[in-house]
Design an enzyme around this catalytic site. Sequence first.
Site, short mmCIF file in Angstrom:
data_model
loop_
_atom_site.label_atom_id
_atom_site.label_comp_id
_atom_site.label_asym_id
_atom_site.label_seq_id
_atom_site.Cartn_x
_atom_site.Cartn_y
_atom_site.Cartn_z
N CYS A 1 0.76 -1.33 -0.01
CA CYS A 1 -0.08 -0.27 0.02
C CYS A 1 0.89 1.12 0.05
O CYS A 1 1.55 1.50 -1.02
CB CYS A 1 -0.99 0.07 1.11
SG CYS A 1 -2.31 0.98 1.01
N HIS B 1 -3.46 -5.62 0.85
CA HIS B 1 -2.87 -5.89 2.37
C HIS B 1 -2.91 -7.12 2.64
O HIS B 1 -3.84 -7.87 3.31
CB HIS B 1 -3.70 -5.18 3.29
CG HIS B 1 -3.28 -3.71 3.38
ND1 HIS B 1 -2.57 -3.14 4.08
CD2 HIS B 1 -4.02 -2.86 2.70
CE1 HIS B 1 -2.70 -1.68 3.71
NE2 HIS B 1 -3.51 -1.61 3.00
N GLU C 1 -1.20 -8.82 5.03
CA GLU C 1 -1.19 -8.90 6.42
C GLU C 1 -2.57 -8.99 7.11
O GLU C 1 -2.80 -9.41 8.25
CB GLU C 1 -0.06 -7.83 6.95
CG GLU C 1 -0.88 -6.53 7.42
CD GLU C 1 -0.76 -5.66 5.99
OE1 GLU C 1 -0.81 -6.11 4.88
OE2 GLU C 1 -1.12 -4.51 6.14
#
Lengths: 755, 229
Positions: free
Chosen positions: B86, B203, B205
Amino acid sequence: MKITQEIIFQHGLTDEEYQRILSLLGRDPNFLELGIFSVMWSEHCSYKSSKIHLKNFPITGKHVLQGPGENAGIVDIGDGMAVAFKMESHNHPSYIEPYQGAATGVGGILRDIFTMGARPIASLNSLRFGSFDHPKTRYLLNGVVAGIAGYGNCMGVPTVGGEVYFHESYNGNCLVNAMTVGIMKSSKIFKGKAEGIGNLVMYVGSKTGRDGIHGATMASDVFGEGGEERRPTVQVGDPFTEKLLLEACLEVFKTDYVVGIQDMGAAGLTSSSVEMASRGGTGIDLDVSLVPRREDGMTPYEVMLSESQERMLMVVKNGCEEKVREIFHKWDLEAVVVGVVTNSNLLRVADGNNIVAIIPVKFLTDNAPVYKRPIKRPDWQDDVQTIDLKNIPEPAVVVGRAAPANDRWAQPTLQNNYNDVLLKLLSSPNIASKEWIYRQYDHMVRTDTVVLPGSDAAVVRIKGTKKALAMTSDCNSRYCYLDPFAGSAIAVAEAARNLVCSGAKPIALTDCLNFGNPERPEIMWQFEQAVLGMSEACKKLDIPVIGGNVSLYNETSGTAVYPTPTVGMVGLIEDVSLHVTQWFKSEGDVIVLLGETKEELGGSEYLKIIHKLDKGRPPHIDLNFEAKLQEACLNAIRGGIIKSAHDLSEGGLAVALAECCISFHEKVVGAEIILPAHKMRMDALLFGESQSRIIVSIAKEDTAKLMSIADKHSIPAVVIGKVGGNRLKVNGVIDLSVKELKEAWKDVLEKLLKG
Amino acid sequence: MKFGIIVFPGSNCDHDCYHAAKHVFGQEAEYIWHKETSLQGFDCIILPGGFSYGDYLRTGAIARFSPVVNEVIKFANRGGLVIGICNGFQILTEAGLLPGVLMRNKGLKFICKSIYVRVENNQTIFTKAYQKGQILNIPIAHADGNYFADKDTIKRLEDNNQIILRYSTEDGEITDDANPNGSLSNIAGIINAKGNIFGAMPHPERVCESILGGEDGRGIFEGILSLSS
């Protein structure tokens, strides 16, 4: 400068209030002192109209570590941890300048939370806008949502939930209520107290500019035509600096340098210093010439009254100032000693060598006016509560079985049929999907959001534990308009029910009481009734009020907003693996309705959307029954048998069933429903908003278990159908594909915004 | 495997990347302050999401001049593994470690939602745990994810198989409707020619634990971890 009648009026003070200042001081105030009195005595800071009513709230409980009166309330959640949360309004500034008004509302509530020593873990917001026909609604909605997103996203605090309603009573005043939840060690609570004579007062954060001067006074007045001209009273937000301030504050809190800390919110340096001295029973000497400034030539008046954002006032142990400065410098922030704590009980303001104001602290706080404003039940109240259902035609039946000729359902007196009505309700802005809004908020950052926006409550886990917090905000202001006592009790009950449906035990609430002009007796009646209704519900459901905010004067050219006592509530889930969402999970699951349906159509979204009526009595609420219902549902969830649970609210049973089918973003599923025999109007059965009802779905083999739990709590529980297929069918009067339902419900706001 | 997570003052996914590396995958992980001038001892550097220095200017435009990014450039040039997620991806393009630029989303609004991406190339360290053509369900959360590069660059990326992730439908079709931000050629993630620098807007994660609604992001970490096993 001579204080003239004109100047007094511009400061929002009445003649009586000015006389009170004269008699307290025993002399004329100077211009700066007048400014200080005016902001401290403003409705926004002093709660002068609401104070006597707020005493009714139950504010204690065995888990409450901090009740109302601080920057935020705090509740113990065990294992040495605590939760801080609060909700606050930013209505007036958001109407004047939606982006910055909403953004700084978020900034302010975040500061309230981390001031207490907590790390913010989630935010919510409760928004009210006018009807979509009103020319300003789109502009306000776009700006407010972008402002909340712009600030919250940059801060890295997920915006996980909230509510939005549209109604013409908000055409002239939108409501923007922002809530933040934070977690902390229960042993590390920081308060806004100036203690320890000789300790230093430090100013940290952004420099002071001329923005937001008299914001608190502006927020304590009604709007007339041309409210936009007040734009300079709105502050400008800088979320990046706030992010630095957050991290720097949390870092300094790990030391033992800080004695007290308070956010510079409304009335800036003035209220933060006065309130801290007041709570500490001390005095404060400030030298405004030391305050970091954004521009040259600012007067002490401007420095003391500025509402520039991203600033904190801290009292630190004498001798620790260098160490504090080092921490703030690491984050590239100012940290300057601007004063000292004294035993004088005075607020003394100097500008270098000149003393420019001396006011005893208690004159600004304890001696501020408190009003017992006149109260009168409105003349219109009886009229709005009256409806004759006989004059309200029921929808037609066009699907399913052929009705016998003498069946009253089969005689369509209304153009709509039940399918159309359901689709219309699903596509009304108050019921439709709010994805257009929450998609603009980062609701996942911090990787704790277990239940994303779109279910009854958001669920946020606490890493390193099995626990999670559920949070929600609620208020049906139409109910509150029709009956402020019942409507407000329902707001509390429904918020609690939302949390219970996610598997949480409600632990405490914060409120944001948004009303019109308190100088009108009818508005004060609404306010009084609302506080009493909320208090009653809090007591019966055993949920203390740990903080909140009052926003009055939400009124334009004599038209007040509907009374809107917004409730923000947090609940605790002991084992996050037992959380529940509202949508149906698997084909074949059994659908059970908990609670009782009565013939109640008053105040319903159905009456408003289909029959254009804001009338009737809101549904009855039996708080003892509500408590039992919630206990039964929570027990069943904790027993691991509930696969989905959804509270029934706007749009009633039919809308809730549709939501269970379509609200999961990944997949949709149908349901077949047969409602038991009844003697009421079909529209009341399907769209009435009787309280204390929950739809749950369970695996078939758990039916007996659920029935026995319901039985034990004396809660009616009826199997009404099963999950499966790709249509929602109800009693042969509703038969729609889930695709049609979803189409009607999603993207509504987007389409309306495009006009 | 030792992960270093860069912390700019406005980073806000630093905790999330740290949590994934340290607690979900049990690896060594440390935060690295943006004023640091050494990356000694790290195997993989993550530039996390957030708003590095506020990003009031073009995203990542200031971050690219920070002391630590100089070190990231040296680290990458030595062959160290670098991931930009990002805002981290935006910074990598600003720093010239990856080609192209991330412009304002076509709808001009911030978008946070779960989307689908298709794995275009699984012959990389970062995607070897996936199948080629596998569809991943991963969230995005950005206002500036609209990937753009000139024709020659895109052609070079295509020819070298450097386009790693593309926005797709649930069934893996690359369509305009599946493209949330207007990215050229539906580009969601790319890699440098040498194969040690990976930038993506989604993302991973955020989807490494089932309790958060998905585990499709795990493969990125698993790919990297397979290096050390």
